[in-house]
Motif scaffolding. Structure first.
Motif, short mmCIF file in Angstrom:
data_model
loop_
_atom_site.label_atom_id
_atom_site.label_comp_id
_atom_site.label_asym_id
_atom_site.label_seq_id
_atom_site.Cartn_x
_atom_site.Cartn_y
_atom_site.Cartn_z
N MET A 197 -2.52 6.20 -5.79
CA MET A 197 -3.66 6.61 -4.98
C MET A 197 -3.18 7.48 -3.83
N THR A 198 -4.12 8.25 -3.28
CA THR A 198 -3.77 9.10 -2.14
C THR A 198 -3.85 8.27 -0.86
N PHE A 199 -3.35 8.83 0.22
CA PHE A 199 -3.41 8.16 1.52
C PHE A 199 -4.87 7.90 1.90
N ILE A 200 -5.71 8.89 1.70
CA ILE A 200 -7.13 8.76 2.04
C ILE A 200 -7.80 7.68 1.20
N GLU A 201 -7.53 7.66 -0.08
CA GLU A 201 -8.10 6.62 -0.95
C GLU A 201 -7.64 5.25 -0.51
N ALA A 202 -6.37 5.12 -0.14
CA ALA A 202 -5.83 3.83 0.30
C ALA A 202 -6.47 3.40 1.62
N GLU A 216 -13.14 4.12 6.67
CA GLU A 216 -14.26 4.72 5.92
C GLU A 216 -14.14 6.24 5.86
N GLY A 217 -13.54 6.84 6.87
CA GLY A 217 -13.36 8.29 6.92
C GLY A 217 -11.96 8.70 6.49
N GLY A 218 -11.29 7.86 5.71
CA GLY A 218 -9.95 8.18 5.25
C GLY A 218 -8.87 7.91 6.29
N GLY A 219 -9.22 7.15 7.33
CA GLY A 219 -8.25 6.79 8.36
C GLY A 219 -8.05 7.84 9.43
N ASP A 220 -8.91 8.85 9.46
CA ASP A 220 -8.73 9.96 10.39
C ASP A 220 -8.94 9.52 11.84
N LEU A 221 -7.90 9.71 12.65
CA LEU A 221 -7.96 9.37 14.07
C LEU A 221 -8.27 10.59 14.93
N GLY A 222 -8.25 11.76 14.34
CA GLY A 222 -8.48 12.97 15.11
C GLY A 222 -7.25 13.35 15.92
N GLU A 223 -7.46 14.19 16.91
CA GLU A 223 -6.38 14.70 17.75
C GLU A 223 -6.20 13.76 18.94
N ILE A 260 0.84 -1.20 0.00
CA ILE A 260 0.00 0.00 0.00
C ILE A 260 0.87 1.25 0.00
N LEU A 261 1.95 1.23 0.78
CA LEU A 261 2.87 2.36 0.83
C LEU A 261 3.46 2.62 -0.56
N ALA A 262 3.81 1.55 -1.27
CA ALA A 262 4.37 1.70 -2.62
C ALA A 262 3.35 2.35 -3.56
N LYS A 263 2.09 1.99 -3.42
CA LYS A 263 1.04 2.58 -4.26
C LYS A 263 0.89 4.08 -3.98
N ILE A 264 0.97 4.43 -2.70
CA ILE A 264 0.84 5.85 -2.33
C ILE A 264 2.05 6.63 -2.83
N GLU A 265 3.25 6.09 -2.57
CA GLU A 265 4.47 6.77 -3.00
C GLU A 265 4.57 6.83 -4.52
#
Length: 167
Positions: free
Chosen positions: A62-67, A78-85, A53-58
């Protein structure tokens, strides 16, 4: 009428500069913000999958969010991996160490935790900070004034109750 009477009794209450400074010095935790980070992550089961997946992003496939949406096994995917603060002590130690060591905007990983393998992207970091007295002076004044007014109101109410109602 009652409100007018209350206001006239309370209007003479003031907060002195030394009271505000004493409160500031005695309550440092009220004015400090601990170090924190805002991050996204992608969680998968194997290190190989994480590296793929890292290779695909680099490789800009695809973007990090898409991945995150496509591959993450974590519900945050589902929310692009967002963990918040989050701050220290809120995440698993290995994840936390990697996130706080990461450069903002760069992808860290694979990072192994008990959940699996993560790619971590820190969007923002906030360093330890303490607000100056001048920055919080008006807020302190307002809070101390409300406290004094409330104490005075309770005292007057009690005195009136005992004098006129409770006999």
């Amino acid at each position: 009428l009652a409100q007018t009477a209350i206001n006239s009794v309370l209007k003479g209450i003031e907060v002195a500069e030394d009271e505000m400074q004493a409160f500031y010095k005695e309550n440092p935790d009220h004015f400090t913000e601990a170090e924190s980070a805002h991050a996204k992550h992608i969680l998968v089961d194997t290190e190989e999958e994480c590296r793929s997946i890292l290779a695909k992003i680099e490789g800009e496939e695809m973007t990090f969010i898409e991945a995150a949406k496509a591959y993450s096994v974590c519900p945050t995917g589902e929310g692009g991996g967002d963990l918040g603060e989050f701050g220290y002590g809120e995440m698993e130690e290995d994840f936390e160490e990697a996130a706080f060591a990461a450069e903002v905007g760069k992808i860290e990983g694979p990072v192994k935790t008990s959940f699996g393998y993560h790619l971590i992207k820190v969007d923002r970091k906030v360093e330890d900070s303490k607000a100056s007295f001048e920055e919080v002076k008006e807020k302190i004044k307002k809070n101390l004034l409300l406290k004094k007014q409330n104490e005075w109101y309770v005292k007057i109410r009690k005195d009136l109750w005992e004098k006129h109602v409770k006999r």
